[in-house]
Write a protein that holds these residues in place. Structure first.
Motif, PDB file in Angstrom:
ATOM      1  N   ASN A   1      54.879 122.977  34.415  1.00 31.10           N
ATOM      2  CA  ASN A   1      53.564 122.492  34.015  1.00 31.10           C
ATOM      3  C   ASN A   1      53.259 122.808  32.547  1.00 31.10           C
ATOM      4  O   ASN A   1      52.134 122.613  32.105  1.00 31.10           O
ATOM      5  CB  ASN A   1      52.479 123.145  34.894  1.00 31.10           C
ATOM      6  N   CYS A   2      54.270 123.277  31.809  1.00 30.58           N
ATOM      7  CA  CYS A   2      54.054 123.684  30.421  1.00 30.58           C
ATOM      8  C   CYS A   2      54.813 122.781  29.451  1.00 30.58           C
ATOM      9  O   CYS A   2      55.768 122.096  29.840  1.00 30.58           O
ATOM     10  CB  CYS A   2      54.506 125.134  30.212  1.00 30.58           C
ATOM     11  N   VAL A   3      54.378 122.796  28.192  1.00 29.96           N
ATOM     12  CA  VAL A   3      55.069 122.055  27.139  1.00 29.96           C
ATOM     13  C   VAL A   3      55.415 123.021  26.012  1.00 29.96           C
ATOM     14  O   VAL A   3      54.710 123.997  25.760  1.00 29.96           O
ATOM     15  CB  VAL A   3      54.208 120.897  26.595  1.00 29.96           C
ATOM     16  N   SER A   4      56.534 122.740  25.352  1.00 34.78           N
ATOM     17  CA  SER A   4      56.981 123.559  24.232  1.00 34.78           C
ATOM     18  C   SER A   4      56.669 122.822  22.941  1.00 34.78           C
ATOM     19  O   SER A   4      57.118 121.684  22.736  1.00 34.78           O
ATOM     20  CB  SER A   4      58.483 123.828  24.337  1.00 34.78           C
ATOM     21  N   THR A   5      55.900 123.455  22.066  1.00 30.64           N
ATOM     22  CA  THR A   5      55.505 122.785  20.826  1.00 30.64           C
ATOM     23  C   THR A   5      55.156 123.799  19.748  1.00 30.64           C
ATOM     24  O   THR A   5      54.899 124.970  20.032  1.00 30.64           O
ATOM     25  CB  THR A   5      54.301 121.841  21.079  1.00 30.64           C
ATOM     26  N   GLN A   6      55.150 123.321  18.510  1.00 29.69           N
ATOM     27  CA  GLN A   6      54.680 124.095  17.360  1.00 29.69           C
ATOM     28  C   GLN A   6      53.361 123.483  16.907  1.00 29.69           C
ATOM     29  O   GLN A   6      53.257 122.272  16.745  1.00 29.69           O
ATOM     30  CB  GLN A   6      55.702 124.049  16.224  1.00 29.69           C
ATOM     31  N   ILE A   7      52.372 124.334  16.724  1.00 25.50           N
ATOM     32  CA  ILE A   7      51.037 123.862  16.356  1.00 25.50           C
ATOM     33  C   ILE A   7      50.658 124.435  14.992  1.00 25.50           C
ATOM     34  O   ILE A   7      50.530 125.650  14.837  1.00 25.50           O
ATOM     35  CB  ILE A   7      49.986 124.284  17.400  1.00 25.50           C
ATOM     36  N   GLU A   8      50.499 123.570  14.017  1.00 27.27           N
ATOM     37  CA  GLU A   8      50.023 123.981  12.698  1.00 27.27           C
ATOM     38  C   GLU A   8      48.560 123.613  12.554  1.00 27.27           C
ATOM     39  O   GLU A   8      48.094 122.616  13.109  1.00 27.27           O
ATOM     40  CB  GLU A   8      50.832 123.291  11.597  1.00 27.27           C
TER      41      GLU A   8
ATOM     42  N   MET B   1      49.778 128.984  12.063  1.00 27.05           N
ATOM     43  CA  MET B   1      50.701 128.245  12.920  1.00 27.05           C
ATOM     44  C   MET B   1      51.026 129.105  14.136  1.00 27.05           C
ATOM     45  O   MET B   1      51.162 130.324  14.028  1.00 27.05           O
ATOM     46  CB  MET B   1      51.984 127.909  12.152  1.00 27.05           C
ATOM     47  N   ILE B   2      51.137 128.470  15.306  1.00 28.42           N
ATOM     48  CA  ILE B   2      51.597 129.141  16.510  1.00 28.42           C
ATOM     49  C   ILE B   2      52.629 128.241  17.176  1.00 28.42           C
ATOM     50  O   ILE B   2      52.659 127.036  16.947  1.00 28.42           O
ATOM     51  CB  ILE B   2      50.441 129.450  17.501  1.00 28.42           C
TER      52      ILE B   2
ATOM     53  N   VAL C   1      41.077 128.353  18.025  1.00 33.22           N
ATOM     54  CA  VAL C   1      41.235 128.090  16.587  1.00 33.22           C
ATOM     55  C   VAL C   1      40.240 127.010  16.169  1.00 33.22           C
ATOM     56  O   VAL C   1      40.056 126.029  16.887  1.00 33.22           O
ATOM     57  CB  VAL C   1      42.666 127.599  16.252  1.00 33.22           C
ATOM     58  N   GLN C   2      39.618 127.179  15.020  1.00 30.02           N
ATOM     59  CA  GLN C   2      38.804 126.127  14.421  1.00 30.02           C
ATOM     60  C   GLN C   2      39.482 125.652  13.146  1.00 30.02           C
ATOM     61  O   GLN C   2      39.884 126.467  12.309  1.00 30.02           O
ATOM     62  CB  GLN C   2      37.397 126.624  14.111  1.00 30.02           C
ATOM     63  N   SER C   3      39.608 124.328  12.988  1.00 31.50           N
ATOM     64  CA  SER C   3      40.305 123.777  11.835  1.00 31.50           C
ATOM     65  C   SER C   3      39.912 122.309  11.678  1.00 31.50           C
ATOM     66  O   SER C   3      39.598 121.642  12.671  1.00 31.50           O
ATOM     67  CB  SER C   3      41.823 123.902  12.027  1.00 31.50           C
ATOM     68  N   PRO C   4      39.942 121.771  10.452  1.00 25.96           N
ATOM     69  CA  PRO C   4      39.681 120.336  10.279  1.00 25.96           C
ATOM     70  C   PRO C   4      40.856 119.465  10.707  1.00 25.96           C
ATOM     71  O   PRO C   4      40.709 118.250  10.824  1.00 25.96           O
ATOM     72  CB  PRO C   4      39.397 120.211   8.780  1.00 25.96           C
ATOM     73  N   TRP C   5      42.021 120.071  10.935  1.00 24.87           N
ATOM     74  CA  TRP C   5      43.186 119.297  11.349  1.00 24.87           C
ATOM     75  C   TRP C   5      44.158 120.169  12.142  1.00 24.87           C
ATOM     76  O   TRP C   5      44.180 121.391  12.001  1.00 24.87           O
ATOM     77  CB  TRP C   5      43.908 118.686  10.144  1.00 24.87           C
ATOM     78  N   PHE C   6      44.955 119.517  12.981  1.00 26.48           N
ATOM     79  CA  PHE C   6      46.015 120.156  13.756  1.00 26.48           C
ATOM     80  C   PHE C   6      47.227 119.227  13.738  1.00 26.48           C
ATOM     81  O   PHE C   6      47.083 118.008  13.756  1.00 26.48           O
ATOM     82  CB  PHE C   6      45.595 120.384  15.212  1.00 26.48           C
ATOM     83  N   GLU C   7      48.418 119.833  13.718  1.00 27.60           N
ATOM     84  CA  GLU C   7      49.640 119.031  13.732  1.00 27.60           C
ATOM     85  C   GLU C   7      50.607 119.623  14.756  1.00 27.60           C
ATOM     86  O   GLU C   7      50.848 120.836  14.780  1.00 27.60           O
ATOM     87  CB  GLU C   7      50.273 118.987  12.350  1.00 27.60           C
TER      88      GLU C   7
ATOM     89  N   GLY D   1      48.927 108.352  25.478  1.00 34.70           N
ATOM     90  CA  GLY D   1      50.311 108.160  25.092  1.00 34.70           C
ATOM     91  C   GLY D   1      51.103 109.454  25.107  1.00 34.70           C
ATOM     92  O   GLY D   1      50.551 110.551  25.157  1.00 34.70           O
ATOM     93  N   GLU D   2      52.422 109.320  25.052  1.00 29.64           N
ATOM     94  CA  GLU D   2      53.326 110.471  25.039  1.00 29.64           C
ATOM     95  C   GLU D   2      54.124 110.438  23.747  1.00 29.64           C
ATOM     96  O   GLU D   2      54.885 109.498  23.492  1.00 29.64           O
ATOM     97  CB  GLU D   2      54.262 110.424  26.250  1.00 29.64           C
ATOM     98  N   VAL D   3      53.947 111.463  22.914  1.00 34.42           N
ATOM     99  CA  VAL D   3      54.554 111.475  21.581  1.00 34.42           C
ATOM    100  C   VAL D   3      55.087 112.870  21.256  1.00 34.42           C
ATOM    101  O   VAL D   3      54.540 113.877  21.690  1.00 34.42           O
ATOM    102  CB  VAL D   3      53.534 111.047  20.494  1.00 34.42           C
ATOM    103  N   PRO D   4      56.180 112.963  20.464  1.00 33.64           N
ATOM    104  CA  PRO D   4      56.708 114.262  20.036  1.00 33.64           C
ATOM    105  C   PRO D   4      55.964 114.825  18.826  1.00 33.64           C
ATOM    106  O   PRO D   4      56.049 116.009  18.546  1.00 33.64           O
ATOM    107  CB  PRO D   4      58.163 113.950  19.690  1.00 33.64           C
ATOM    108  N   HIS D   5      55.271 113.959  18.103  1.00 38.10           N
ATOM    109  CA  HIS D   5      54.527 114.410  16.913  1.00 38.10           C
ATOM    110  C   HIS D   5      53.114 113.845  16.958  1.00 38.10           C
ATOM    111  O   HIS D   5      52.905 112.671  17.244  1.00 38.10           O
ATOM    112  CB  HIS D   5      55.214 113.939  15.624  1.00 38.10           C
ATOM    113  N   ALA D   6      52.151 114.696  16.695  1.00 40.74           N
ATOM    114  CA  ALA D   6      50.763 114.247  16.659  1.00 40.74           C
ATOM    115  C   ALA D   6      50.024 114.955  15.530  1.00 40.74           C
ATOM    116  O   ALA D   6      50.166 116.167  15.354  1.00 40.74           O
ATOM    117  CB  ALA D   6      50.066 114.526  17.988  1.00 40.74           C
TER     118      ALA D   6
END
Length: 252
Positions: free
Chosen positions: A126-133, A138-139, A207-213, A229-234
């Motif tokens: 039930n989990c996804v692996s990702t990098q969040i900037e 970044m986490i 986290v509060q931020s004007p943008w996330f990647e 949708g399902e995407v590797p980059h957002a």
């Protein structure tokens, strides 16, 4: 430019219907404000803005004679959202739950449908692996759930946003729940959410931020309760005070 010749555009439906209207409104570059008569199951946008969801007559009066205001919205890659983008645990229930269940059971229908589809024996499924900037940090890792919002209510609750949200500050509120490794960690997450105490749990990252990647494995997203949708980059960014809406007049 559809709608540009009218003074107001009135939308009647649920959060998903309003989501479609918001995207049409931005793309048409209409100057007419969007008014909303909620008739969906959860109606997070209406609850956040104090638009009554069980009183059509009052909601219609607000739509025709309410206060015009400019609030923040969000942009997910090239799709707008009015209040939330989310991924992970049970987010698909917003658009997968049958309409008959929604009509009979309301918000409870989402909970019951989530319990039907979740694999409780293997949390990693039930989990996804990702990098969040985000701005200033970044986490990365495995996440059970994540949401980026400009709203008080998401999924009918305000546990992740209470005391943090501002609809005009140019910031989005992000909350990311790391994968629990055992039942004790899962219970600590549940307890923190129940108490709206997300700041003091190391498994919950606000986290509060004007943008996330986001970069990593392909992620299925929900935008305002609709499949996004399902995407590797957002890339998700705030659209600061550009959504023109009709809201209840402020009490004097």
């Amino acid at each position: 430019k559809v709608g540009c010749e009218f003074d107001r555009i009135v939308v009647c439906g649920g959060d998903g219907m309003f989501h479609e209207a918001v995207n049409g409104w931005f793309r048409s570059r209409s100057m007419a404000p969007l008014a909303y008569i909620p008739s969906g199951t959860v109606n997070d946008f209406a609850n956040t803005h104090n638009i009554p969801k069980n009183d059509v007559e009052t909601a219609a009066k607000i739509a025709s004679d309410g206060m015009i205001d400019l609030i923040d919205a969000g942009l997910f890659n090239d799709t707008y959202f009015s209040y939330v983008a989310a991924f992970g645990f049970a987010t698909s229930t917003a658009y997968d739950t049958p309409q008959t269940k929604k009509r009979k059971l309301g918000t409870l229908a989402y909970v019951l449908h989530a319990l039907e589809i979740v694999d409780f024996t293997h949390w990693e499924n039930n989990c996804v692996s990702t990098q969040i900037e985000y701005e200033g940090g970044m986490i990365e890792g495995n996440f059970l759930y994540g949401q980026i919002s400009s709203s008080r209510y998401v999924g009918g609750m305000d546990a992740f946003t209470k005391g943090r949200y501002d609809l005009k500050d140019g910031l989005l509120e992000g909350v990311f729940i790391r994968q629990p490794m055992n039942l004790s960690e899962l219970n600590s997450i549940i307890a923190s959410i129940a108490k709206s105490d997300i700041e003091n749990n190391p498994l919950i990252v606000p986290v509060q931020s004007p943008w996330f990647e986001f970069d990593g494995e392909s992620i299925a997203w929900t935008l305002d309760g609709e499949y996004g949708g399902e995407v590797p980059h957002a890339k998700i960014q705030v659209v600061e005070q550009q959504l023109k809406v009709v809201l209840p007049k402020e009490e004097e």
